[in-house]
Design an enzyme around this catalytic site. Structure first.
Site, PDB file in Angstrom:
ATOM      1  CG  HIS A 181      24.796   3.195 -16.402  1.00  0.00           C
ATOM      2  ND1 HIS A 181      24.119   4.270 -15.887  1.00  0.00           N
ATOM      3  CD2 HIS A 181      25.285   3.575 -17.612  1.00  0.00           C
ATOM      4  CE1 HIS A 181      24.202   5.271 -16.743  1.00  0.00           C
ATOM      5  NE2 HIS A 181      24.896   4.881 -17.804  1.00  0.00           N
ATOM      6  CE  LYS A 213      -3.407  -1.474  -9.298  1.00  0.00           C
ATOM      7  NZ  LYS A 213      -4.109  -1.464  -8.019  1.00  0.00           N
ATOM      8  N   GLY A 257     -13.432  10.882  -2.438  1.00  0.00           N
ATOM      9  CA  GLY A 257     -12.316  10.266  -1.716  1.00  0.00           C
ATOM     10  C   GLY A 257     -11.061  10.241  -2.572  1.00  0.00           C
ATOM     11  CG  ASP A 316      -8.833  -5.950   4.008  1.00  0.00           C
ATOM     12  OD1 ASP A 316      -7.590  -5.882   4.128  1.00  0.00           O
ATOM     13  OD2 ASP A 316      -9.433  -5.628   2.961  1.00  0.00           O
TER      14      ASP A 316
HETATM   15  P1  NAD Z   1      -8.640   5.401   1.446  1.00  0.00           P
HETATM   16  O1  NAD Z   1      -8.722   5.304   2.916  1.00  0.00           O
HETATM   17  O2  NAD Z   1      -7.356   5.168   0.753  1.00  0.00           O
HETATM   18  O3  NAD Z   1      -9.138   6.878   0.995  1.00  0.00           O
HETATM   19  C1  NAD Z   1     -10.427   7.367   1.324  1.00  0.00           C
HETATM   20  C2  NAD Z   1     -10.394   8.881   1.265  1.00  0.00           C
HETATM   21  O4  NAD Z   1     -11.733   9.351   1.310  1.00  0.00           O
HETATM   22  C3  NAD Z   1      -9.675   9.527   2.434  1.00  0.00           C
HETATM   23  O5  NAD Z   1      -8.645  10.366   1.956  1.00  0.00           O
HETATM   24  C4  NAD Z   1     -10.783  10.307   3.170  1.00  0.00           C
HETATM   25  O6  NAD Z   1     -10.309  11.511   3.740  1.00  0.00           O
HETATM   26  C5  NAD Z   1     -11.783  10.569   2.054  1.00  0.00           C
HETATM   27  N1  NAD Z   1     -13.189  10.801   2.495  1.00  0.00           N
HETATM   28  C6  NAD Z   1     -13.882  10.122   3.442  1.00  0.00           C
HETATM   29  N2  NAD Z   1     -15.169  10.580   3.514  1.00  0.00           N
HETATM   30  C7  NAD Z   1     -15.294  11.571   2.582  1.00  0.00           C
HETATM   31  C8  NAD Z   1     -16.377  12.422   2.158  1.00  0.00           C
HETATM   32  N3  NAD Z   1     -17.604  12.336   2.685  1.00  0.00           N
HETATM   33  N4  NAD Z   1     -16.143  13.332   1.174  1.00  0.00           N
HETATM   34  C9  NAD Z   1     -14.902  13.415   0.614  1.00  0.00           C
HETATM   35  N5  NAD Z   1     -13.847  12.628   0.990  1.00  0.00           N
HETATM   36  C10 NAD Z   1     -14.043  11.710   1.940  1.00  0.00           C
HETATM   37  O7  NAD Z   1      -9.800   4.428   0.929  1.00  0.00           O
HETATM   38  P2  NAD Z   1     -10.090   3.807  -0.524  1.00  0.00           P
HETATM   39  O8  NAD Z   1      -9.424   4.578  -1.585  1.00  0.00           O
HETATM   40  O9  NAD Z   1     -11.566   3.612  -0.557  1.00  0.00           O
HETATM   41  O10 NAD Z   1      -9.383   2.403  -0.444  1.00  0.00           O
HETATM   42  C11 NAD Z   1      -9.840   1.438   0.515  1.00  0.00           C
HETATM   43  C12 NAD Z   1      -8.726   0.512   0.921  1.00  0.00           C
HETATM   44  O11 NAD Z   1      -8.326  -0.264  -0.183  1.00  0.00           O
HETATM   45  C13 NAD Z   1      -7.539   1.277   1.424  1.00  0.00           C
HETATM   46  O12 NAD Z   1      -7.389   0.984   2.784  1.00  0.00           O
HETATM   47  C14 NAD Z   1      -6.375   0.755   0.651  1.00  0.00           C
HETATM   48  O13 NAD Z   1      -5.403   0.243   1.526  1.00  0.00           O
HETATM   49  C15 NAD Z   1      -6.923  -0.370  -0.205  1.00  0.00           C
HETATM   50  N6  NAD Z   1      -6.442  -0.218  -1.596  1.00  0.00           N
HETATM   51  C16 NAD Z   1      -5.107  -0.325  -1.843  1.00  0.00           C
HETATM   52  C17 NAD Z   1      -4.635  -0.161  -3.132  1.00  0.00           C
HETATM   53  C18 NAD Z   1      -3.164  -0.310  -3.404  1.00  0.00           C
HETATM   54  O14 NAD Z   1      -2.467  -0.877  -2.574  1.00  0.00           O
HETATM   55  N7  NAD Z   1      -2.652   0.215  -4.503  1.00  0.00           N
HETATM   56  C19 NAD Z   1      -5.505   0.139  -4.172  1.00  0.00           C
HETATM   57  C20 NAD Z   1      -6.852   0.258  -3.880  1.00  0.00           C
HETATM   58  C21 NAD Z   1      -7.302   0.062  -2.584  1.00  0.00           C
END
Ligand code: NAD
Length: 471
Positions: free
Chosen positions: A450, A53, A188, A318
């Site tokens: 407002h 952030k 991803g 987690d």
């Molecule tokens: P994510 O699960 O959000 O997204 C991973 C994505 O990768 C998915 O859409 C999946 O379909 C794709 N994917 C998987 N294998 C692939 C491949 N071989 N080729 C292409 N695409 C592929 O996971 P993330 O972004 O790594 O985040 C991990 C965790 O961290 C999440 O569970 C999230 O809750 C947490 N996180 C939260 C925040 C927030 O709250 N703002 C920010 C960062 C991370």
């Protein structure tokens, strides 16, 4: 001196663990926390939520100055980037916040033991034993009446594209690139990929996101995702959807990736850096050996008190099922401790909000239309675009909308989905109303200042009954 036996030993000083430790100390327990890192706060503070952030905020200011100031009538020479200063500011934010937790530990007389904690198999005695090794402290064994496991999660690695810490990296390294990558390929299109992809895009990288599914963010409101996808496309982010990264190899300072698209179509893509953000997994190594039951995804099985299959050993965050979010872990940490003390505190899982800190932001709480339809629940939709919000106009942030989903009968709120400016802050009102089982009339009868962005929530609630004023 009598041997110290703690009431509670927490393994892991991230959001789940440190919050639980403070709550336990507040409730009168003697508490030790074992943390491998030299600072508290876990992934969230050290290499996740907070530094990302900080970079998102800095990069947004940079992009605003470069791309949007002129629209406000502010004419400046094109801004230049001092990446080292930007990274230093981020590190300073992290340092202050992790230091703040260390101060809270002192205030609450929590014993912090630096090193890697290992839960020993229960020996039949009254106490549990946690051995600590590898840190600044000498190898030691802590005895404790209860143990809380809060060791969090680890990034998933692609088998044919392992992390090398330099060119193929996870979020930790992507928060600290010392040069703006020429071409950053993000594997991803989830939370991490879109947030960190946005940071480097704003700072000047070409960013290509490869997503295996046909759409980004499958669990979010599809209309909100459409707004975000279009906005990111306008900002210059490129997407290969329904495409998997099957592997890659280092070639002359670059990484050549193998992509497999629809109908098995293959192609190659060269990247200067690759951020692999394909999800995270629970850090549950060694726990089965300590006698704990895990599920088929390596998550620790717990009961409603967060107690594992070993009496006196608990787990939150987690490590256990549910969304991998810092605020979910914090809620569980508090509920776990309060339940140990006989309170009936519980976590309202259906009301855990989710936020994606892109530009515009997406924030949501409760169920989506798809989930309601699947469950056969009759609902009404109230939608209000930021285009019609006075405050959004003044801010020049008119992309997006607030969508309220309410029960057909009685108007009780079932879900709220926001895409737009400060959605991350706006969602708190929706969460609070839903926690009190409020309905659209409750929001409509509440005076909103407002001009504010929050008025869009009131208008969306009114719109659910066809009574929006400004639309
Ligand atoms: P994510 O699960 O959000 O997204 C991973 C994505 O990768 C998915 O859409 C999946 O379909 C794709 N994917 C998987 N294998 C692939 C491949 N071989 N080729 C292409 N695409 C592929 O996971 P993330 O972004 O790594 O985040 C991990 C965790 O961290 C999440 O569970 C999230 O809750 C947490 N996180 C939260 C925040 C927030 O709250 N703002 C920010 C960062 C991370």
């Amino acid at each position: 001196m009598a041997e110290q036996i703690y009431d509670l030993t927490v393994i892991g000083g991230g959001p789940g663990g440190y919050v639980a430790a403070i709550r336990a100390a507040q409730m009168g327990m003697s508490v030790a926390v074992v943390e491998e890192r030299s600072t508290l706060g876990g992934v969230c503070l050290n290499e996740g939520c907070i530094p990302s952030k900080a970079l998102l905020d800095s990069s947004e200011l940079f992009a605003l100055a470069r791309d949007r100031f002129a629209g406000h009538g502010i004419l400046i020479d094109p801004p230049r980037l001092d990446l080292a200063a930007l990274l230093k500011r981020k590190d300073g934010v992290v340092k202050r916040l992790t230091g703040g937790i260390a101060s809270l530990f002192k205030k609450h007389s929590i014993t912090l033991v630096q090193g890697r904690g290992h839960l020993e198999p229960a020996g039949g005695g009254k106490e549990h034993r946690v051995t600590v090794s590898g840190g600044e402290s000498k190898k030691q064994t802590l005895k404790s009446r209860r143990v809380l496991l809060a060791t969090g999660g680890l990034p998933v690695e692609l088998p044919d594209l392992p992390f090398d810490g330099k060119r193929v990296v996870g979020a930790r390294e992507a928060l600290a690139f010392t040069e703006v990558p020429g071409h950053l390929v993000v594997v991803g299109g989830g939370y991490i990929g879109l947030e960190l992809g946005s940071v480097w895009l704003r700072l000047g990288s070409k960013v290509t996101v490869i997503e295996a599914l046909p759409a980004l963010l499958p669990h979010s409101d599809p209309q909100a995702v459409e707004v975000l996808s279009k906005a990111l496309g306008k900002q210059g982010m490129e997407f290969h959807l329904a495409t998997r990264v099957t592997g890659g190899e280092a070639k002359g300072g670059k990484v050549r990736l193998n992509l497999e698209g629809e109908k098995g179509k293959t192609e190659r893509l060269d990247a200067d850096r690759v951020l692999v953000a394909v999800g995270r997994r629970p850090a549950s190594e060694g726990l089965a050996e300590a006698g704990l039951e895990l599920d088929d995804r390596g998550r620790v099985k717990v009961d409603e008190d967060y107690q594992t299959s070993v009496p006196g050993v608990y787990a939150v965050g987690d490590l256990i099922p549910g969304p991998m979010l810092a605020h979910k872990a914090m809620e569980e940490g508090v509920a776990c401790i309060e339940r140990m003390e006989g309170r009936k505190t519980s976590v309202e899982y259906p009301l855990i909000p989710g936020v994606i800190y892109t530009h515009p932001e997406i924030a949501s709480v409760g169920r989506t239309e798809e989930a309601l339809r699947e469950a056969g629940v009759a609902y009404r939709v109230g939608k209000f675009p930021f285009m019609a919000s006075g405050r959004a106009r003044c801010l020049d942030e008119t992309e997006g909308f607030v969508k309220v989903l309410a029960a057909e009968e009685g108007g009780r709120l079932l879900g709220v989905h926001i895409v737009g400016p400060r959605a991350s802050e706006l969602i708190a009102e929706a969460t609070a109303v839903m926690a009190f089982e409020g309905c659209t009339a409750d929001i409509a009868l509440t005076c909103h200042a407002h001009p504010t962005l929050a008025e869009a929530f009131k208008e969306a609630a009114l719109a659910a009954g066809g009574e929006a004023i400004h639309m």
